[in-house]
Enzyme design. Structure first.
Site, PDB file in Angstrom:
ATOM      1  N   ASN A  89      66.002  68.119  19.078  1.00  0.00           N
ATOM      2  CA  ASN A  89      66.348  67.401  18.594  1.00  0.00           C
ATOM      3  C   ASN A  89      67.347  67.178  17.683  1.00  0.00           C
ATOM      4  O   ASN A  89      65.752  67.113  16.718  1.00  0.00           O
ATOM      5  CB  ASN A  89      65.187  65.706  19.281  1.00  0.00           C
ATOM      6  CG  ASN A  89      64.500  66.501  21.283  1.00  0.00           C
ATOM      7  OD1 ASN A  89      65.983  66.383  22.004  1.00  0.00           O
ATOM      8  ND2 ASN A  89      63.198  66.038  21.758  1.00  0.00           N
ATOM      9  N   GLY A  95      66.841  61.504  19.916  1.00  0.00           N
ATOM     10  CA  GLY A  95      64.982  61.779  19.999  1.00  0.00           C
ATOM     11  C   GLY A  95      64.516  62.035  19.079  1.00  0.00           C
ATOM     12  O   GLY A  95      62.828  63.113  19.690  1.00  0.00           O
ATOM     13  N   SER A  97      60.944  62.684  16.207  1.00  0.00           N
ATOM     14  CA  SER A  97      60.055  62.251  16.246  1.00  0.00           C
ATOM     15  C   SER A  97      59.672  63.159  14.699  1.00  0.00           C
ATOM     16  O   SER A  97      58.890  62.362  14.063  1.00  0.00           O
ATOM     17  CB  SER A  97      58.856  61.462  16.871  1.00  0.00           C
ATOM     18  OG  SER A  97      58.595  62.943  17.225  1.00  0.00           O
ATOM     19  N   HIS A 102      62.970  71.485  14.500  1.00  0.00           N
ATOM     20  CA  HIS A 102      61.801  72.555  15.555  1.00  0.00           C
ATOM     21  C   HIS A 102      62.001  73.080  16.909  1.00  0.00           C
ATOM     22  O   HIS A 102      63.883  71.774  17.186  1.00  0.00           O
ATOM     23  CB  HIS A 102      60.231  71.731  15.643  1.00  0.00           C
ATOM     24  CG  HIS A 102      60.361  70.240  16.775  1.00  0.00           C
ATOM     25  ND1 HIS A 102      60.935  69.328  14.901  1.00  0.00           N
ATOM     26  CD2 HIS A 102      60.711  69.809  17.330  1.00  0.00           C
ATOM     27  CE1 HIS A 102      61.021  68.064  15.463  1.00  0.00           C
ATOM     28  NE2 HIS A 102      61.225  68.102  16.618  1.00  0.00           N
ATOM     29  N   HIS A 104      62.287  73.432  20.506  1.00  0.00           N
ATOM     30  CA  HIS A 104      61.018  72.962  21.792  1.00  0.00           C
ATOM     31  C   HIS A 104      61.799  74.585  22.608  1.00  0.00           C
ATOM     32  O   HIS A 104      62.433  74.385  23.630  1.00  0.00           O
ATOM     33  CB  HIS A 104      61.119  71.763  22.158  1.00  0.00           C
ATOM     34  CG  HIS A 104      60.845  70.594  22.095  1.00  0.00           C
ATOM     35  ND1 HIS A 104      59.494  69.732  21.838  1.00  0.00           N
ATOM     36  CD2 HIS A 104      61.763  70.245  21.430  1.00  0.00           C
ATOM     37  CE1 HIS A 104      59.868  68.692  21.527  1.00  0.00           C
ATOM     38  NE2 HIS A 104      60.780  68.313  20.374  1.00  0.00           N
TER      39      HIS A 104
HETATM   40  P1  5GP Z   1      60.504  65.265  18.412  1.00  0.00           P
HETATM   41  O1  5GP Z   1      60.734  64.699  19.066  1.00  0.00           O
HETATM   42  O2  5GP Z   1      61.003  65.447  16.867  1.00  0.00           O
HETATM   43  O3  5GP Z   1      61.995  66.415  19.377  1.00  0.00           O
HETATM   44  O4  5GP Z   1      59.180  66.726  19.543  1.00  0.00           O
HETATM   45  C1  5GP Z   1      58.257  66.395  17.996  1.00  0.00           C
HETATM   46  C2  5GP Z   1      57.328  67.034  19.096  1.00  0.00           C
HETATM   47  O5  5GP Z   1      56.254  66.784  18.154  1.00  0.00           O
HETATM   48  C3  5GP Z   1      56.986  65.991  19.791  1.00  0.00           C
HETATM   49  O6  5GP Z   1      56.781  66.473  20.841  1.00  0.00           O
HETATM   50  C4  5GP Z   1      55.109  65.901  19.962  1.00  0.00           C
HETATM   51  O7  5GP Z   1      54.493  66.156  20.856  1.00  0.00           O
HETATM   52  C5  5GP Z   1      54.537  67.742  18.735  1.00  0.00           C
HETATM   53  N1  5GP Z   1      53.881  67.118  17.685  1.00  0.00           N
HETATM   54  C6  5GP Z   1      53.513  65.775  16.700  1.00  0.00           C
HETATM   55  N2  5GP Z   1      52.881  66.135  16.084  1.00  0.00           N
HETATM   56  C7  5GP Z   1      51.960  67.523  16.168  1.00  0.00           C
HETATM   57  C8  5GP Z   1      51.069  67.595  15.562  1.00  0.00           C
HETATM   58  O8  5GP Z   1      50.483  67.590  14.797  1.00  0.00           O
HETATM   59  N3  5GP Z   1      50.758  68.804  16.518  1.00  0.00           N
HETATM   60  C9  5GP Z   1      51.031  69.433  17.297  1.00  0.00           C
HETATM   61  N4  5GP Z   1      50.851  70.763  17.324  1.00  0.00           N
HETATM   62  N5  5GP Z   1      52.536  69.208  18.049  1.00  0.00           N
HETATM   63  C10 5GP Z   1      52.774  68.091  17.559  1.00  0.00           C
END
Ligand code: 5GP
Ligand code: ZN
Length: 116
Positions: A89, A95, A97, A102, A104
Site C-alpha cells: 500500500n 491505504g 497507514s 513494508h 504484506h
Molecule cells: P498499511 O496499512 O500501512 O499498509 O499496513 C500497516 C500494517 O502494520 C497493518 O497491517 C498493521 O496491522 C501493522 N502494524 C501496525 N503497527 C504494528 C506493530 O506495532 N506491530 C506489528 N507487528 N504490526 C503493526
C-alpha cells in the site's frame, strides 16, 4: 540524534518487540499485529524509507532483496503451494497507514479480488 518515532524503525532496531521471522542487515520480516489472513507477515527495509514510491534508482538491490525475503518467508510459512499475495500500500489512496515501506505477505486462505 533523537530516536526515530517510526514504529517500524523501532521494530527494525529491536527497540519494540515483534514476532520476527527473518532478519539481516538490510531486511526484517515479522508477523503483522492484526493479521488479515492466517499468514500475514510484513517485510521491511531496516533503513527508513517512507514508501515504495520513495525508492530511488540506487535502491534496486534492496527492492530485489525485499521480494526475495517475501518469497522466503512465504515458503517457510508453507503458503507457496496454494498461492499467496504480496501487497504494497502506498500513500493515502493506497491505504498506507505506517509511513515506512513494508510488503504484506498474505496467505493461508482464498483471498478476495478486487481489493476494497
Ligand atoms: P498499511 O496499512 O500501512 O499498509 O499496513 C500497516 C500494517 O502494520 C497493518 O497491517 C498493521 O496491522 C501493522 N502494524 C501496525 N503497527 C504494528 C506493530 O506495532 N506491530 C506489528 N507487528 N504490526 C503493526
Ligand atoms: Zn521507519
Amino acid at each position: 540524534m533523537p530516536a526515530s518515532p517510526c514504529i517500524f524503525c523501532k521494530i527494525a532496531h529491536g527497540e519494540i518487540p515483534a514476532r520476527t521471522v527473518y532478519r539481516d542487515d538490510e531486511v526484517v520480516a515479522f508477523h503483522d499485529v492484526s493479521p488479515q489472513a492466517p499468514v500475514h507477515i510484513l517485510v521491511i527495509p531496516v533503513r527508513h524509507i517512507v514508501g515504495m514510491s520513495a525508492l530511488g534508482p540506487d535502491d534496486t538491490g534492496l527492492a530485489g532483496r525485499l521480494v526475495q525475503v517475501a518469497n522466503e518467508v512465504a515458503r517457510e510459512a508453507g503458503i507457496v503451494a496454494n498461492g499467496f499475495r504480496l501487497v504494497v500500500n502506498d500513500g493515502a489512496d493506497g491505504g498506507q497507514s505506517v509511513p515506512h515501506l513494508h510488503f504484506h505477505v498474505l496467505g493461508g486462505r482464498q483471498l478476495g479480488w478486487p481489493p476494497g
